[in-house]
Design a protein around this motif. Structure first.
Motif, PDB file in Angstrom:
ATOM      1  N   ARG A  39       0.841  -1.207   0.000  1.00 56.62           N
ATOM      2  CA  ARG A  39       0.000   0.000   0.000  1.00 56.62           C
ATOM      3  C   ARG A  39       0.877   1.259   0.000  1.00 56.62           C
ATOM      4  NH1 ARG A  39      -5.313   0.800   1.784  1.00 56.62           N
ATOM      5  NH2 ARG A  39      -5.976   2.855   1.038  1.00 56.62           N
TER       6      ARG A  39
ATOM      7  N   LYS B 186       1.191   4.222  -2.917  1.00 59.95           N
ATOM      8  CA  LYS B 186       1.036   5.642  -2.618  1.00 59.95           C
ATOM      9  C   LYS B 186       2.247   6.446  -3.078  1.00 59.95           C
ATOM     10  CE  LYS B 186      -2.349   5.959   1.084  1.00 59.95           C
ATOM     11  NZ  LYS B 186      -2.647   6.565   2.395  1.00 59.95           N
TER      12      LYS B 186
ATOM     13  N   THR C 234       2.149   6.721  -6.818  1.00 58.17           N
ATOM     14  CA  THR C 234       1.143   7.700  -7.217  1.00 58.17           C
ATOM     15  C   THR C 234       1.658   9.110  -7.042  1.00 58.17           C
ATOM     16  OG1 THR C 234      -0.619   6.179  -6.563  1.00 58.17           O
ATOM     17  CG2 THR C 234      -1.211   8.485  -6.829  1.00 58.17           C
TER      18      THR C 234
END
Length: 231
Positions: free
Chosen positions: A222, A226, A229
């Motif tokens: 995760r 992130k 991104t």
């Protein structure tokens, strides 16, 4: 009763026994799990500081500082973790009264710090030299450039290998049971010895480790998403 029926009955009894142990020992393993997580977390926080410190020594312009980092990394990576745990535990406790948790945390931090130092070193050196030159052109000192420009980018690149190292550290924490700590593996050893049923308790503790590693893997994935991104 035929042989196949007898074997089937034994399998069913083994399954029922396994789930009985799994549920009946939940409180014990939960305490061991919490101790394992605490031990791993504290040692990794310290290891991150140690790793960053020695990675900066490694890339410094001083040959003496670089040699100090090289010797530390070489010594840690060249000896088994269990040997380091015993040396630190019995060595430190000969001069200072320490709990098994404190000594175990120190040993894990000392060990993982060497691997994290190499992770940070690789990440820092992977940043293009133009970033440092840009900082210099803005009048920043070498340390300021490192802190504001290089390290933030290096930390992003270090996330995947750091995640792997954290998982390894979690599993390596099982070796702390050899100095008397009742973390996950320590609980399995004690209960297996008390009940003369090592295999069942080892399978149960393996399930706990798989569960925690799965959670940690999901968290790392995760964070990686992130980060990508953000890039």
């Amino acid at each position: 009763m035929c042989t196949s029926e007898y074997k089937g009955l034994n399998i069913l009894q083994s399954i029922f026994h396994f789930f009985d142990v799994l549920t009946g020992s939940f409180d014990l393993f939960l305490n061991g799990l919490l101790l394992t997580v605490e031990l791993t977390f504290v040692s990794l926080v310290v290891a991150l500081v140690i790793g960053l410190f020695f990675s900066l020594l490694k890339i410094s312009n001083s040959k003496i500082l670089e040699w100090i980092a090289d010797i530390y990394i070489w010594a840690v990576r060249g000896t088994p973790l269990i040997v380091q745990i015993f040396i630190l535990y019995y060595g430190l406790t000969a001069f200072v009264e320490l709990s098994a948790f404190t000594a175990g945390t120190a040993a894990l931090a000392f060990h993982n710090g060497a691997y994290i130092a190499e992770i940070f070193r690789g990440s820092i050196q992977s940043i293009d030299n133009g970033q440092s030159e840009a900082g210099n052109s803005l009048g920043m000192s070498r340390m300021l450039t490192m802190r504001r420009i290089i390290l933030p980018q290096a930390f992003r690149r270090a996330v995947p290998p750091l995640g792997n190292q954290f998982i390894i550290a979690l599993k390596d924490s099982s070796l702390i049971s050899f100095i008397g700590m009742q973390e996950l593996f320590g609980v399995a050893n004690t209960q297996g010895s008390n009940n003369f049923d090592f295999l069942t308790f080892y399978v149960v503790v393996a399930i706990y480790y798989l569960f925690v590693v799965l959670i940690l893997t999901l968290i790392v994935n995760r964070i990686e998403k992130k980060m990508s991104t953000g890039d």
